[in-house]
Design an enzyme around this catalytic site. Structure first.
Site, short mmCIF file in Angstrom:
data_model
loop_
_atom_site.label_atom_id
_atom_site.label_comp_id
_atom_site.label_asym_id
_atom_site.label_seq_id
_atom_site.Cartn_x
_atom_site.Cartn_y
_atom_site.Cartn_z
N HIS A 81 0.84 -1.19 0.00
CA HIS A 81 0.00 0.00 0.00
C HIS A 81 0.88 1.25 0.00
O HIS A 81 1.94 1.28 0.63
CB HIS A 81 -0.90 0.00 1.23
CG HIS A 81 -2.07 0.93 1.12
ND1 HIS A 81 -1.97 2.29 1.37
CD2 HIS A 81 -3.37 0.72 0.75
CE1 HIS A 81 -3.14 2.86 1.19
NE2 HIS A 81 -4.01 1.94 0.81
N HIS A 82 0.43 2.28 -0.72
CA HIS A 82 1.25 3.50 -0.86
C HIS A 82 1.43 4.22 0.47
O HIS A 82 2.34 5.03 0.63
CB HIS A 82 0.61 4.44 -1.88
CG HIS A 82 1.62 5.19 -2.70
ND1 HIS A 82 2.63 5.94 -2.14
CD2 HIS A 82 1.78 5.31 -4.04
CE1 HIS A 82 3.36 6.49 -3.09
NE2 HIS A 82 2.88 6.12 -4.25
N SER A 83 0.59 3.93 1.45
CA SER A 83 0.75 4.56 2.77
C SER A 83 2.04 4.11 3.46
O SER A 83 2.54 4.79 4.36
CB SER A 83 -0.46 4.24 3.66
OG SER A 83 -0.58 2.83 3.86
N LEU A 84 2.59 2.98 3.02
CA LEU A 84 3.83 2.49 3.61
C LEU A 84 5.04 3.29 3.15
O LEU A 84 6.07 3.32 3.83
CB LEU A 84 4.03 1.01 3.25
CG LEU A 84 2.98 0.03 3.76
CD1 LEU A 84 3.28 -1.37 3.27
CD2 LEU A 84 2.92 0.05 5.29
N ASN A 266 6.23 8.98 2.56
CA ASN A 266 5.90 9.65 1.32
C ASN A 266 6.39 11.10 1.38
O ASN A 266 5.79 11.93 2.07
CB ASN A 266 4.38 9.63 1.09
CG ASN A 266 3.87 8.24 0.73
OD1 ASN A 266 3.99 7.79 -0.40
ND2 ASN A 266 3.31 7.54 1.71
#
Length: 421
Positions: A81-84, A266
């Protein structure tokens, strides 16, 4: 890590336990009956990309396929997941757990970005004037680029072309395909024309997309009319820009350590990038135009300002408002573009030599997402495509590869001509 809700409704990360079996998956597949392994892997990857993640457990998983393809003996496919973290964070994780094939104790190396040092700064009395003029150029360019950004948010859309997404509310299903090209071919163009790798990759993209669209408008009776039609196209991409100051291999590998110069998570900016679409006889013109655009964007601090604005808006207005704003950017542009630097030496992953590394990010309503990932002497082109908009994704990928070959040939002829002169 796992997401939990605070009392004020904001999500936070908390430690959690997990079962390795839930995240490292080795599917029970009879590989002997598979006639086309490359097609099987393509279908498997696309199906995995379009399957929603289970939000009740940590948002990562790895699939191991013991199948031989044209490029590797077996595959490890990760879904995170991009939140990681962003692409640079995840690449740093790969670097941190990998080692050189030639030296199992050493970290892999990358071509770290080096900052230019102005050696003439104290050699004359005009350095202060030059610095002042440089600041004026930066402020003016940033103002213009931010103004275009605001126009895009409000109403300015790309031209409706066969590459333009449908602006769906939900993320469209994707087809994941890839090609491997030679980094040496890209460097030949780079060195001949005195450019950067990114300039060449953008030039290839512009040439490939122009070739694809030119074929789509083949019904036009006259070549002149077709050229005029392509000249009127406004086509832009959202480019992910890494905002970290350091790109040294040690900093990337130690990104998760306390006090690291590079930030985990990010930390990227979103830049709107014009793509030059033309029916051009000189293939090197696509690369020259790419450099011109790159030089203008490098003068702007648009990416950093946009990151800070989004961060501030998240705190004041909430994630729903920010999501709406970012969605409008995606809806009003045609594609997403990114380039991630990988190891430049042969690398092993827990003792297994790696043949190549590639990545893709799935999100937004754009019908086309292009990622370039370098590894040793290769560059992997990875396309994530909405096939309801682009029904022939392999043809588009072939156009990108063919564009490199044409540009390389033109650059080689230019180099020979210089030698003769």
């Amino acid at each position: 890590m796992f997401q939990e809700m605070k009392k004020n409704g904001k999500p936070i990360w908390v430690p959690t336990t997990f079962r390795v079996e839930d995240h490292v998956i080795v599917p029970d597949i009879d590989y002997s009956n598979i006639e086309n392994p490359d097609q099987f892997v393509e279908d498997y990857t696309s199906n995995l990309a379009n399957t929603p993640m289970d939000m009740s457990k940590p948002l990562w998983e790895f699939h191991i396929l013991n199948i031989k393809t044209s490029n590797a003996e077996s595959l490890c496919i990760g879904k995170l997941h991009h939140s990681l973290g962003d692409g640079m964070s995840l690449m740093s994780l790969l670097l941190a757990i990998s080692r050189k094939t030639s030296n199992p104790e050493a970290l892999p190396t990358t071509a770290a970005t080096r900052k230019r040092v102005d050696t003439n700064i104290n050699k004359d009395n005009w350095w202060l004037v030059r610095r002042f003029w440089f600041m004026i150029r930066v402020m003016f360019t940033t103002f213009i680029e931010l103004f275009k950004y605001i126009l895009t948010l409000c109403f300015m859309r790309d031209t409706k072309t066969p590459l333009m997404g449908k602006g769906k509310r939900n993320i469209p299903p994707r087809k994941i395909i890839q090609r491997i090209i030679s980094l040496d071919d890209v460097k030949l163009v780079k060195n001949t024309m005195g450019l950067k790798i990114n300039d060449v990759l953008l030039g290839i993209t512009q040439a490939g997309l122009s070739k694809y669209l030119c074929r789509k408008y083949v019904d036009e009776d006259k070549v002149v009319e077709k050229k005029k039609l392509l000249d009127k196209i406004r086509l832009r991409g959202t480019v992910i820009v890494n905002l970290r100051e350091s790109a040294k291999i040690e900093d990337l590998a130690n990104m998760m350590a306390k006090g690291s110069k590079s930030r985990w998570g990010n930390f990227v900016g979103l830049v709107i990038f014009p793509i030059w679409i033309r029916s051009e006889d000189d293939p090197l013109e696509y690369v020259r135009r790419a450099k011109s655009t790159m030089d203008r964007k490098k003068l702007s601090v648009e990416s950093l300002i946009c990151y800070q604005v989004i961060k501030l808006a998240m705190k004041i207005l909430g994630e729903k408002v920010v999501e709406t704003l970012v969605r409008r950017i995606f809806d009003h542009t045609t594609l997403a573009f990114s380039n991630v630097m990988g190891p430049d030496e042969e690398t092993s992953f827990f003792g297994h030599p790696m043949s190549y590394v590639t990545a893709s990010a799935l999100g937004g309503s754009q019908a086309l997402i292009i990622h370039y990932v370098s590894y040793v002497n290769k560059i992997i082109i990875n396309l994530a495509i909405d096939t309801t908009v682009i029904p022939d994704p392999h043809l588009l990928c072939d156009d990108l590869v063919e564009s490199l070959n044409v540009i390389k040939l033109a650059a080689s002829e230019k180099a020979v001509h210089k030698m003769e002169v």
